[in-house]
Design a protein around this motif. Structure first.
Motif, short mmCIF file in Angstrom:
data_model
loop_
_atom_site.label_atom_id
_atom_site.label_comp_id
_atom_site.label_asym_id
_atom_site.label_seq_id
_atom_site.Cartn_x
_atom_site.Cartn_y
_atom_site.Cartn_z
N TRP A 67 1.79 -1.73 -10.09
CA TRP A 67 1.50 -3.15 -10.29
C TRP A 67 0.73 -3.75 -9.12
CZ3 TRP A 67 4.61 -7.50 -8.20
CH2 TRP A 67 4.15 -8.73 -8.67
N VAL A 68 1.06 -3.31 -7.90
CA VAL A 68 0.46 -3.90 -6.71
C VAL A 68 -0.86 -3.22 -6.35
CG1 VAL A 68 0.78 -4.30 -4.24
CG2 VAL A 68 2.69 -4.65 -5.81
N GLU A 69 -0.95 -1.89 -6.49
CA GLU A 69 -2.07 -1.13 -5.94
C GLU A 69 -3.09 -0.65 -6.98
OE1 GLU A 69 -2.56 -0.12 -2.62
OE2 GLU A 69 -0.89 -1.38 -1.97
N LYS A 70 -2.85 -0.89 -8.25
CA LYS A 70 -3.72 -0.29 -9.26
C LYS A 70 -5.18 -0.75 -9.16
CE LYS A 70 -2.61 -3.81 -12.74
NZ LYS A 70 -2.14 -4.06 -14.11
N ASP A 71 -5.40 -2.00 -8.78
CA ASP A 71 -6.77 -2.49 -8.68
C ASP A 71 -7.45 -2.05 -7.39
OD1 ASP A 71 -6.53 -3.81 -11.13
OD2 ASP A 71 -5.69 -5.61 -10.19
N VAL A 72 -6.67 -1.84 -6.35
CA VAL A 72 -7.22 -1.47 -5.05
C VAL A 72 -7.45 0.04 -4.96
CG1 VAL A 72 -6.87 -1.58 -2.56
CG2 VAL A 72 -6.01 -3.44 -4.02
N GLN A 73 -6.51 0.82 -5.48
CA GLN A 73 -6.61 2.27 -5.44
C GLN A 73 -6.37 2.86 -6.83
OE1 GLN A 73 -5.05 4.28 -1.70
NE2 GLN A 73 -3.71 2.49 -1.74
N PRO A 74 -7.33 2.74 -7.72
CA PRO A 74 -7.11 3.25 -9.08
C PRO A 74 -6.96 4.76 -9.14
CG PRO A 74 -9.40 2.57 -8.76
CD PRO A 74 -8.65 2.11 -7.55
N GLU A 75 -7.57 5.47 -8.20
CA GLU A 75 -7.45 6.93 -8.21
C GLU A 75 -6.02 7.38 -7.92
OE1 GLU A 75 -9.48 5.28 -6.27
OE2 GLU A 75 -11.48 5.58 -7.15
N ALA A 76 -5.34 6.67 -7.02
CA ALA A 76 -3.99 7.06 -6.61
C ALA A 76 -2.90 6.32 -7.37
CB ALA A 76 -3.81 6.82 -5.12
N PRO A 110 2.24 7.35 -13.95
CA PRO A 110 2.38 8.76 -13.56
C PRO A 110 1.69 9.09 -12.24
CG PRO A 110 1.93 8.61 -15.89
CD PRO A 110 1.77 7.23 -15.34
N ARG A 111 0.52 8.48 -11.98
CA ARG A 111 -0.14 8.72 -10.69
C ARG A 111 0.69 8.15 -9.55
NH1 ARG A 111 -6.57 7.25 -11.74
NH2 ARG A 111 -6.87 8.64 -13.54
N ALA A 112 1.21 6.95 -9.74
CA ALA A 112 2.05 6.35 -8.70
C ALA A 112 3.35 7.13 -8.51
CB ALA A 112 2.36 4.90 -9.06
N MET A 113 3.78 7.82 -9.56
CA MET A 113 5.03 8.58 -9.47
C MET A 113 4.91 9.74 -8.47
SD MET A 113 7.32 9.84 -12.70
CE MET A 113 7.24 8.19 -13.38
N TRP A 114 3.69 10.28 -8.32
CA TRP A 114 3.50 11.33 -7.31
C TRP A 114 3.83 10.79 -5.93
CZ3 TRP A 114 3.13 16.11 -5.84
CH2 TRP A 114 2.50 16.43 -4.63
N TRP A 115 3.31 9.59 -5.61
CA TRP A 115 3.63 9.00 -4.31
C TRP A 115 5.13 8.75 -4.18
CZ3 TRP A 115 6.14 4.38 -3.73
CH2 TRP A 115 6.28 3.93 -2.41
N ALA A 116 5.75 8.26 -5.27
CA ALA A 116 7.18 7.93 -5.22
C ALA A 116 8.02 9.18 -4.96
CB ALA A 116 7.60 7.24 -6.51
N ILE A 117 7.70 10.26 -5.64
CA ILE A 117 8.48 11.50 -5.46
C ILE A 117 8.33 12.03 -4.04
CG2 ILE A 117 8.64 13.91 -6.18
CD1 ILE A 117 7.87 13.00 -8.99
N ILE A 118 7.10 12.01 -3.53
CA ILE A 118 6.88 12.49 -2.17
C ILE A 118 7.61 11.61 -1.15
CG2 ILE A 118 5.12 12.88 -0.40
CD1 ILE A 118 5.23 14.93 -2.68
N THR A 119 7.65 10.31 -1.41
CA THR A 119 8.33 9.39 -0.50
C THR A 119 9.84 9.56 -0.56
OG1 THR A 119 6.54 7.79 -0.68
CG2 THR A 119 8.66 6.97 0.12
N PHE A 120 10.39 9.63 -1.78
CA PHE A 120 11.85 9.70 -1.92
C PHE A 120 12.41 11.04 -1.48
CE2 PHE A 120 11.35 5.83 -4.27
CZ PHE A 120 12.58 5.20 -4.21
N THR A 129 11.28 12.47 1.09
CA THR A 129 11.00 12.43 2.54
C THR A 129 10.02 13.51 2.96
OG1 THR A 129 12.87 13.83 3.23
CG2 THR A 129 13.32 11.48 2.96
N VAL A 130 9.17 13.98 2.04
CA VAL A 130 8.15 14.96 2.41
C VAL A 130 7.00 14.28 3.13
CG1 VAL A 130 6.51 16.65 1.53
CG2 VAL A 130 8.79 16.48 0.52
N GLY A 131 6.46 13.23 2.52
CA GLY A 131 5.43 12.43 3.17
C GLY A 131 4.15 13.17 3.46
N TYR A 132 3.46 13.65 2.43
CA TYR A 132 2.19 14.34 2.65
C TYR A 132 1.14 13.42 3.28
CZ TYR A 132 3.72 18.36 -0.09
OH TYR A 132 4.38 19.46 -0.55
N GLY A 133 1.17 12.16 2.93
CA GLY A 133 0.19 11.23 3.47
C GLY A 133 -1.14 11.26 2.76
N ASP A 134 -1.24 11.95 1.61
CA ASP A 134 -2.50 11.99 0.89
C ASP A 134 -2.78 10.67 0.16
OD1 ASP A 134 -0.32 12.43 -0.73
OD2 ASP A 134 -1.36 13.80 -2.09
#
Length: 276
Positions: free
Chosen positions: A178-187, A192-202, A204-209
């Motif tokens: 909801w917050v980042e879709k217009d700024v970073q549509p690729e990520a 489902p795209r945002a879920m990749w970030w959520a899984i990595i964050t939760f 605690t892997v934190g790839y930083g990609d």
């Protein structure tokens, strides 16, 4: 008579159930050889180690496979000592299709098909399963049994923690979408795209990609990171309690292993009483 006695002694050495408790000396040696073969297969994938050593690697692999081949043939020969495979022909054929025998067969496939080196890499990795097959009786199997029983006894708590974790991941994905879709549509252009970030964050892997760049997105990301600590702590605490239960049951077994229901010693003692 001598032949039968030799076959019986080999059966006791090769079959974990016949040995009774722990691993026999022969199976200890086999486990060490399996580990050495597995380590060699891993090191073989490193060019700085394997380059120029192809002949040595081939010789070692043939040697390991030859030992496992001999073991496989001996197991087929002595399997008739087990009451389930008493018939010389039909019993051996029935033994050959058991999961344990099929795993043993995979261990010698590289030698049977004449393929060694990187081509047989996956077949050689399967050999590691044979350690679990050799250690299916004794301390290891009982410890694993108690651990699995403790985990099963806490299946409801684990299920709740999994549901809570899934809800938190989905909620964080929705917020970042909801917050980042217009700024970073690729990520963050879809949930489902945002879920990749959520899984990595939760986790605690934190790839930083991928990461939020807006102020509101960073706020949600900070809250998600804090919530991930609780999410990881829940199953960790449940698993720690399960390990504690397993250790307690192990101590009770050491105090009085015969009285432990379902244990090998308990079954063995029952057989001995029935024979009397």
């Amino acid at each position: 008579m001598v032949r039968k006695s030799l076959r019986h002694r080999l059966h006791v050495q090769l079959e974990p159930a016949a040995w009774g408790y722990g691993l026999s000396p022969v199976n200890w040696v086999l486990c060490i050889l399996i580990l050495l073969s597995f380590i060699g297969a891993i090191l073989e994938t490193e060019p700085s180690i394997s380059d120029g050593q192809e002949q040595l690697i081939r010789v070692l692999e043939v040697a390991f496979s030859s030992v496992f081949m001999l073991e496989y043939l001996l197991r087929v020969w002595v399997c008739v000592e087990d009451g389930r495979y008493r018939h010389p022909l039909a019993g051996r054929l029935r033994y050959l299709v058991t999961p344990a025998a099929l795993i043993d067969l995979v261990a010698v496939l590289p030698l049977l098909v004449g393929v060694v080196g990187t081509e047989s890499l996956m077949l050689r990795f399967v050999r590691l399963l044979r350690i679990a097959r050799l250690a299916q009786f004794g301390k290891l199997s009982r410890s694993v049994h108690y651990l699995l029983a403790a985990i099963v006894s806490r299946r409801y708590e684990l299920s709740i923690s999994v549901v809570v974790a899934a809800m938190m991941i989905v909620l964080a994905s929705i917020m970042l979408y909801w917050v980042e879709k217009d700024v970073q549509p690729e990520a963050f252009g879809s949930i489902p795209r945002a879920m990749w970030w959520a899984i990595i964050t939760f986790t605690t892997v934190g790839y930083g990609d991928v990461y939020p760049v807006t102020q509101l997105g960073r706020l949600f990301a900070a809250l998600s990171a804090l919530a991930s600590v609780a999410m990881v702590a829940m199953p960790t605490g449940i698993m720690a309690a399960a390990f504690s239960d397993a250790m307690q049951r192990g101590r009770h077994e050491l105090d009085d292993p015969v009285k432990l229901p379902g244990s090998y010693l308990d079954k063995n003692s029952q057989k001995q009483r029935s024979r009397r």
